[in-house]
Scaffold this motif. Structure first.
Motif, PDB file in Angstrom:
ATOM      1  N   ASP A   1      21.164  -5.339 -27.331  1.00  9.20           N
ATOM      2  CA  ASP A   1      21.680  -6.543 -26.407  1.00  9.20           C
ATOM      3  C   ASP A   1      20.690  -6.345 -25.199  1.00  9.20           C
ATOM      4  O   ASP A   1      20.397  -7.321 -24.655  1.00  9.20           O
ATOM      5  N   ALA A   2      20.195  -5.029 -24.601  1.00  6.61           N
ATOM      6  CA  ALA A   2      19.640  -4.993 -23.610  1.00  6.61           C
ATOM      7  C   ALA A   2      18.188  -5.762 -23.690  1.00  6.61           C
ATOM      8  O   ALA A   2      17.652  -6.012 -22.790  1.00  6.61           O
ATOM      9  N   GLU A   3      17.777  -5.404 -25.249  1.00  7.36           N
ATOM     10  CA  GLU A   3      16.332  -5.978 -25.252  1.00  7.36           C
ATOM     11  C   GLU A   3      16.441  -7.377 -25.638  1.00  7.36           C
ATOM     12  O   GLU A   3      15.424  -8.093 -26.159  1.00  7.36           O
TER      13      GLU A   3
ATOM     14  N   GLY B   1      30.607   6.420 -36.239  1.00  4.00           N
ATOM     15  CA  GLY B   1      30.308   4.874 -35.641  1.00  4.00           C
ATOM     16  C   GLY B   1      30.154   4.825 -34.378  1.00  4.00           C
ATOM     17  O   GLY B   1      29.553   3.737 -34.070  1.00  4.00           O
ATOM     18  N   ALA B   2      30.467   5.780 -33.594  1.00  3.11           N
ATOM     19  CA  ALA B   2      30.148   5.580 -32.158  1.00  3.11           C
ATOM     20  C   ALA B   2      28.702   5.349 -31.863  1.00  3.11           C
ATOM     21  O   ALA B   2      28.074   4.726 -31.019  1.00  3.11           O
ATOM     22  N   ALA B   3      27.469   5.891 -32.841  1.00  2.00           N
ATOM     23  CA  ALA B   3      26.366   5.514 -32.662  1.00  2.00           C
ATOM     24  C   ALA B   3      26.070   4.261 -32.832  1.00  2.00           C
ATOM     25  O   ALA B   3      25.162   3.601 -32.344  1.00  2.00           O
ATOM     26  N   HIS B   4      27.053   3.204 -33.565  1.00  2.00           N
ATOM     27  CA  HIS B   4      26.759   1.823 -33.740  1.00  2.00           C
ATOM     28  C   HIS B   4      26.832   1.021 -32.466  1.00  2.00           C
ATOM     29  O   HIS B   4      26.221   0.220 -32.161  1.00  2.00           O
ATOM     30  N   ILE B   5      27.666   1.659 -31.503  1.00  2.00           N
ATOM     31  CA  ILE B   5      27.645   1.118 -30.258  1.00  2.00           C
ATOM     32  C   ILE B   5      26.571   1.325 -29.436  1.00  2.00           C
ATOM     33  O   ILE B   5      26.202   0.231 -28.756  1.00  2.00           O
ATOM     34  N   GLY B   6      25.820   2.414 -29.546  1.00  2.00           N
ATOM     35  CA  GLY B   6      24.702   2.572 -28.763  1.00  2.00           C
ATOM     36  C   GLY B   6      23.488   1.716 -29.536  1.00  2.00           C
ATOM     37  O   GLY B   6      22.837   1.262 -28.830  1.00  2.00           O
ATOM     38  N   VAL B   7      23.455   1.417 -30.864  1.00  2.00           N
ATOM     39  CA  VAL B   7      22.629   0.486 -31.458  1.00  2.00           C
ATOM     40  C   VAL B   7      22.740  -1.045 -30.896  1.00  2.00           C
ATOM     41  O   VAL B   7      21.697  -1.380 -30.318  1.00  2.00           O
ATOM     42  N   LEU B   8      23.971  -1.306 -30.747  1.00  2.00           N
ATOM     43  CA  LEU B   8      24.293  -2.615 -30.199  1.00  2.00           C
ATOM     44  C   LEU B   8      23.972  -2.746 -28.682  1.00  2.00           C
ATOM     45  O   LEU B   8      23.525  -3.754 -28.399  1.00  2.00           O
TER      46      LEU B   8
ATOM     47  N   GLY C   1      22.447   6.519 -30.784  1.00  2.00           N
ATOM     48  CA  GLY C   1      22.225   5.384 -31.192  1.00  2.00           C
ATOM     49  C   GLY C   1      21.250   4.353 -30.498  1.00  2.00           C
ATOM     50  O   GLY C   1      20.504   3.809 -31.155  1.00  2.00           O
ATOM     51  N   LYS C   2      21.440   4.419 -29.322  1.00  2.00           N
ATOM     52  CA  LYS C   2      20.481   3.737 -28.284  1.00  2.00           C
ATOM     53  C   LYS C   2      19.280   4.262 -28.635  1.00  2.00           C
ATOM     54  O   LYS C   2      18.227   3.441 -28.667  1.00  2.00           O
ATOM     55  N   LYS C   3      18.836   5.513 -28.726  1.00  2.00           N
ATOM     56  CA  LYS C   3      17.420   5.908 -28.768  1.00  2.00           C
ATOM     57  C   LYS C   3      16.958   5.485 -30.203  1.00  2.00           C
ATOM     58  O   LYS C   3      15.704   5.199 -30.360  1.00  2.00           O
ATOM     59  N   ALA C   4      17.811   5.730 -31.583  1.00  2.00           N
ATOM     60  CA  ALA C   4      17.339   5.293 -32.568  1.00  2.00           C
ATOM     61  C   ALA C   4      16.956   3.596 -32.597  1.00  2.00           C
ATOM     62  O   ALA C   4      16.064   3.438 -33.205  1.00  2.00           O
ATOM     63  N   ALA C   5      17.469   3.028 -31.851  1.00  2.00           N
ATOM     64  CA  ALA C   5      17.513   1.624 -32.036  1.00  2.00           C
ATOM     65  C   ALA C   5      16.248   1.180 -30.970  1.00  2.00           C
ATOM     66  O   ALA C   5      15.309   0.211 -31.482  1.00  2.00           O
TER      67      ALA C   5
ATOM     68  N   ILE D   1      10.088  -2.570 -31.022  1.00  2.00           N
ATOM     69  CA  ILE D   1       8.718  -3.142 -31.469  1.00  2.00           C
ATOM     70  C   ILE D   1       8.668  -3.604 -32.921  1.00  2.00           C
ATOM     71  O   ILE D   1       8.058  -4.805 -33.220  1.00  2.00           O
ATOM     72  N   GLU D   2       9.015  -2.946 -33.701  1.00  2.00           N
ATOM     73  CA  GLU D   2       8.952  -3.485 -35.338  1.00  2.00           C
ATOM     74  C   GLU D   2      10.180  -4.778 -35.409  1.00  2.00           C
ATOM     75  O   GLU D   2       9.474  -5.671 -36.314  1.00  2.00           O
ATOM     76  N   ILE D   3      11.079  -4.879 -34.692  1.00  2.00           N
ATOM     77  CA  ILE D   3      11.904  -5.977 -34.806  1.00  2.00           C
ATOM     78  C   ILE D   3      11.202  -7.127 -34.481  1.00  2.00           C
ATOM     79  O   ILE D   3      11.203  -8.207 -34.758  1.00  2.00           O
ATOM     80  N   ARG D   4      10.677  -6.979 -33.029  1.00  2.00           N
ATOM     81  CA  ARG D   4       9.802  -7.998 -32.325  1.00  2.00           C
ATOM     82  C   ARG D   4       8.886  -8.523 -33.278  1.00  2.00           C
ATOM     83  O   ARG D   4       8.567  -9.904 -33.405  1.00  2.00           O
TER      84      ARG D   4
END
Length: 303
Positions: A28-30, A17-24, A270-274, A279-282
């Motif tokens: 957030d940064a984007e 679940g630590a990977a979730h932190i990186g995703v968030l 997590g950061k890297k995967a997000a 681009i896809e999300i935007r």
């Protein structure tokens, strides 16, 4: 231009679940605003920490303090269900003893740890008591073993909902309440995308499943049963992931749910995967915003 609501479905996976932190942190940064979170097990914990504060750095620091506090010692010492590969003669013998012990103990006990131990540990991480105190709405998933149904919580006692959602069957004591036997939401909805279906316009799923299962060396009965159960679980997760508009799947290093020693690497992954999905999300946000604007204009013209 009105933007579509974005929902984030955070799957279960214990230490992964630590990977979730990186995703968030990347979202957030984007400046990709999350309007609702659905969480199962580890996803419920990290999701609630974020929904309560909207501060990804606080989430990271608080969880790091949690790991350094020694609160996980009882979980690690009793991690008899771990399935690390034995490499030495001693570990192979220990594995045989462990499997025999698990079978014998399982005939006489309902769990390895009491529910209150889980509640005590989680209370350090969750800064609010009620769903109503969260800064963005959240849904938390548990499973009723009697009815086989998913139980979705979105109001009331937040900590109790997270405890139920994180109750690993056979490891943590179930909750018996109102004719239900409540355990980990991952039993029925390991990636809770369907919970968001009618509530948001864009569904982002984060899958932290361990997919590299390794080779089965000299398997015994328990190994075969566990591998079969894992394959079934992965098939369910794949089906649920297909219901998302965007799937983020961090590299979780093949870690078992009880391996908490790769916290920093999991956050980075997590950061890297997000980041790879930004681009896809935007594009989805732009496309849905355009359609929303066209529909609004059409209704106004035909009102």
């Amino acid at each position: 231009m009105s933007h579509p609501k974005i929902g984030l479905a955070l799957g279960g996976g214990g230490a992964r679940g630590a990977a979730h932190i990186g995703v968030l942190q990347t979202l957030d940064a984007e400046k990709i605003k999350i309007d609702r979170i659905a969480g199962t097990s580890a996803g419920a914990i990290i999701g609630a920490m974020y929904a309560a504060t909207l501060d990804t750095k606080w989430v990271e620091n608080r969880f790091r303090a949690f790991l350094e506090s020694g609160a996980l010692e009882s979980f690690e010492k009793r991690s008899l269900l771990a399935d690390r590969s034995p490499d030495t003669l001693f570990s192979q013998v220990a594995k045989k003893v462990k499997d025999h012990y698990v079978i014998m103990m399982g005939l006489n006990r309902i769990s390895l740890l009491k529910k209150d131990k889980m509640a005590e540990a989680l209370s350090f991480l969750i800064p609010v008591n009620e769903f109503e105190s969260l800064k963005i709405p959240m849904d938390i998933v548990a499973t009723d073993l009697y009815s086989t149904e998913s139980i979705i919580y979105s109001s009331g006692d937040l900590l109790e909902a997270i405890v139920q959602s994180s109750t690993i069957p056979g490891f943590i004591e179930p909750t018996f309440k109102e004719g239900k036997m409540l355990v980990d939401g991952g039993v029925t909805l390991p990636i809770p995308v369907p919970v968001l279906a009618s509530k948001v316009g864009i569904k982002i799923a984060v899958d932290i499943s361990r997919r590299d299962l390794g080779e089965l060396k000299d398997p015994n009965m328990i190994d075969i049963m566990k591998r079969s159960e894992t394959i079934t679980s992965l098939a369910l997760k794949q089906k649920l992931a297909l219901e998302a508009d965007v799937l983020i799947r961090p590299d979780v290093l093949g870690l078992h749910w009880s391996d908490f020693d790769q916290f920093d690497k999991l956050i980075d992954n997590g950061k890297k995967a997000a980041q790879e999905k930004v681009i896809e999300i935007r594009k989805l946000i732009r496309d849905q915003s355009k359609w929303s604007k066209k529909l609004k204009a059409w209704f106004q013209a035909n009102a």
